[in-house]
Design a protein around this motif. Structure first.
Motif, PDB file in Angstrom:
ATOM      1  N   PHE A  24       0.870  -1.171   0.000  1.00  7.44           N
ATOM      2  CA  PHE A  24       0.000   0.000   0.000  1.00  7.44           C
ATOM      3  C   PHE A  24       0.908   1.223   0.000  1.00  7.44           C
ATOM      4  O   PHE A  24       1.222   1.788   1.041  1.00  7.44           O
ATOM      5  N   ASP A  25       1.345   1.602  -1.205  1.00  2.62           N
ATOM      6  CA  ASP A  25       2.375   2.624  -1.344  1.00  2.62           C
ATOM      7  C   ASP A  25       1.975   3.660  -2.389  1.00  2.62           C
ATOM      8  O   ASP A  25       0.833   3.667  -2.876  1.00  2.62           O
ATOM      9  N   ALA A  70     -15.111   5.689  -5.880  1.00  9.24           N
ATOM     10  CA  ALA A  70     -14.757   4.871  -4.719  1.00  9.24           C
ATOM     11  C   ALA A  70     -13.700   3.861  -5.158  1.00  9.24           C
ATOM     12  O   ALA A  70     -13.780   3.303  -6.251  1.00  9.24           O
ATOM     13  N   ILE A  71     -12.727   3.642  -4.294  1.00  8.84           N
ATOM     14  CA  ILE A  71     -11.607   2.748  -4.602  1.00  8.84           C
ATOM     15  C   ILE A  71     -11.649   1.563  -3.647  1.00  8.84           C
ATOM     16  O   ILE A  71     -11.780   1.741  -2.432  1.00  8.84           O
ATOM     17  N   TYR A  72     -11.530   0.372  -4.223  1.00  2.00           N
ATOM     18  CA  TYR A  72     -11.611  -0.864  -3.450  1.00  2.00           C
ATOM     19  C   TYR A  72     -10.372  -1.709  -3.741  1.00  2.00           C
ATOM     20  O   TYR A  72     -10.116  -2.071  -4.888  1.00  2.00           O
ATOM     21  N   VAL A  73      -9.624  -2.027  -2.703  1.00  2.00           N
ATOM     22  CA  VAL A  73      -8.440  -2.871  -2.837  1.00  2.00           C
ATOM     23  C   VAL A  73      -8.783  -4.242  -2.248  1.00  2.00           C
ATOM     24  O   VAL A  73      -9.335  -4.330  -1.153  1.00  2.00           O
ATOM     25  N   GLN A 112     -10.152  -3.341   1.272  1.00  2.00           N
ATOM     26  CA  GLN A 112      -9.212  -2.468   1.963  1.00  2.00           C
ATOM     27  C   GLN A 112      -9.193  -1.126   1.247  1.00  2.00           C
ATOM     28  O   GLN A 112      -9.427  -1.048   0.037  1.00  2.00           O
ATOM     29  N   ASP A 113      -8.922  -0.078   1.997  1.00  2.00           N
ATOM     30  CA  ASP A 113      -8.752   1.232   1.373  1.00  2.00           C
ATOM     31  C   ASP A 113      -7.294   1.370   0.917  1.00  2.00           C
ATOM     32  O   ASP A 113      -6.494   0.434   1.069  1.00  2.00           O
ATOM     33  N   ASN A 117      -6.421  -0.300   5.303  1.00  2.00           N
ATOM     34  CA  ASN A 117      -7.408  -0.506   6.372  1.00  2.00           C
ATOM     35  C   ASN A 117      -8.583  -1.331   5.853  1.00  2.00           C
ATOM     36  O   ASN A 117      -9.097  -1.069   4.767  1.00  2.00           O
ATOM     37  N   GLU A 118      -9.013  -2.319   6.642  1.00  2.00           N
ATOM     38  CA  GLU A 118     -10.156  -3.152   6.252  1.00  2.00           C
ATOM     39  C   GLU A 118     -11.446  -2.350   6.395  1.00  2.00           C
ATOM     40  O   GLU A 118     -11.646  -1.641   7.378  1.00  2.00           O
TER      41      GLU A 118
END
Length: 166
Positions: A24-25, A70-73, A112-113, A117-118
């Protein structure tokens, strides 16, 4: 940031399973930004990293009614209603053709964002459809495979005619 080239059907990358995001960078932030720009340019309301040839579990969705994307990882469906709905679907990787697909009417998504973060999101209607469509893509299931063989063959033929005509 940058509008990227979209992988077009029938490229085998669209059938590949995307790998979980582990870092997550700044590169992930930049990829998410590029996905937003690419989705808007397509135009579309949802896009995944595999749509631009990157096999990572990253999704961007922006419904017409939403103020921002919205972004979803690493998203996954963790609950789904038994009630089903039909909705017209298409893909930025197969522009110009659509068909009705049956999906769960309501779902709960775990993701995750961009900071890792979950999070959880409850979705219904069009947003639930978009989540299921994009998560299928991350799992290597292109939307046309939700159609009957006959409908899929007709749609692919129609798409071929569109490509030859352009």
């Amino acid at each position: 940031m940058t509008v990227r080239s979209i992988v077009k059907f029938p490229n085998p990358l669209l059938r590949a399973v995307a790998q979980p995001v582990e870092l997550f960078d700044d590169d992930l932030q930049a990829l998410a930004s590029d996905l937003i720009d690419t989705m808007r340019a397509a135009p579309g309301i949802g896009i995944t990293a595999p749509h631009i040839g990157i096999l990572k579990r990253l999704v961007v969705i922006q419904l017409p009614s939403a103020a921002k994307p919205a972004i979803y990882v690493n998203p996954s469906v963790v609950q789904a209603s038994t009630e089903m709905i039909r909705h017209e679907e298409g893909s930025v990787s197969m522009p110009g053709v659509t068909d009705d697909i049956e999906r769960h009417a309501r779902i709960r998504v775990r993701y995750q964002d961009l900071d890792g973060n979950e999070r959880f999101e409850d979705a219904e209607g069009l947003l639930a459809v978009c989540h299921q469509h994009e998560i299928d893509q991350l799992d290597g299931l292109f939307w046309t495979h939700r159609l009957t063989r006959l409908k899929r063959d007709r749609l692919i033929k129609r798409y071929g005619k569109l490509i030859r005509a352009s």
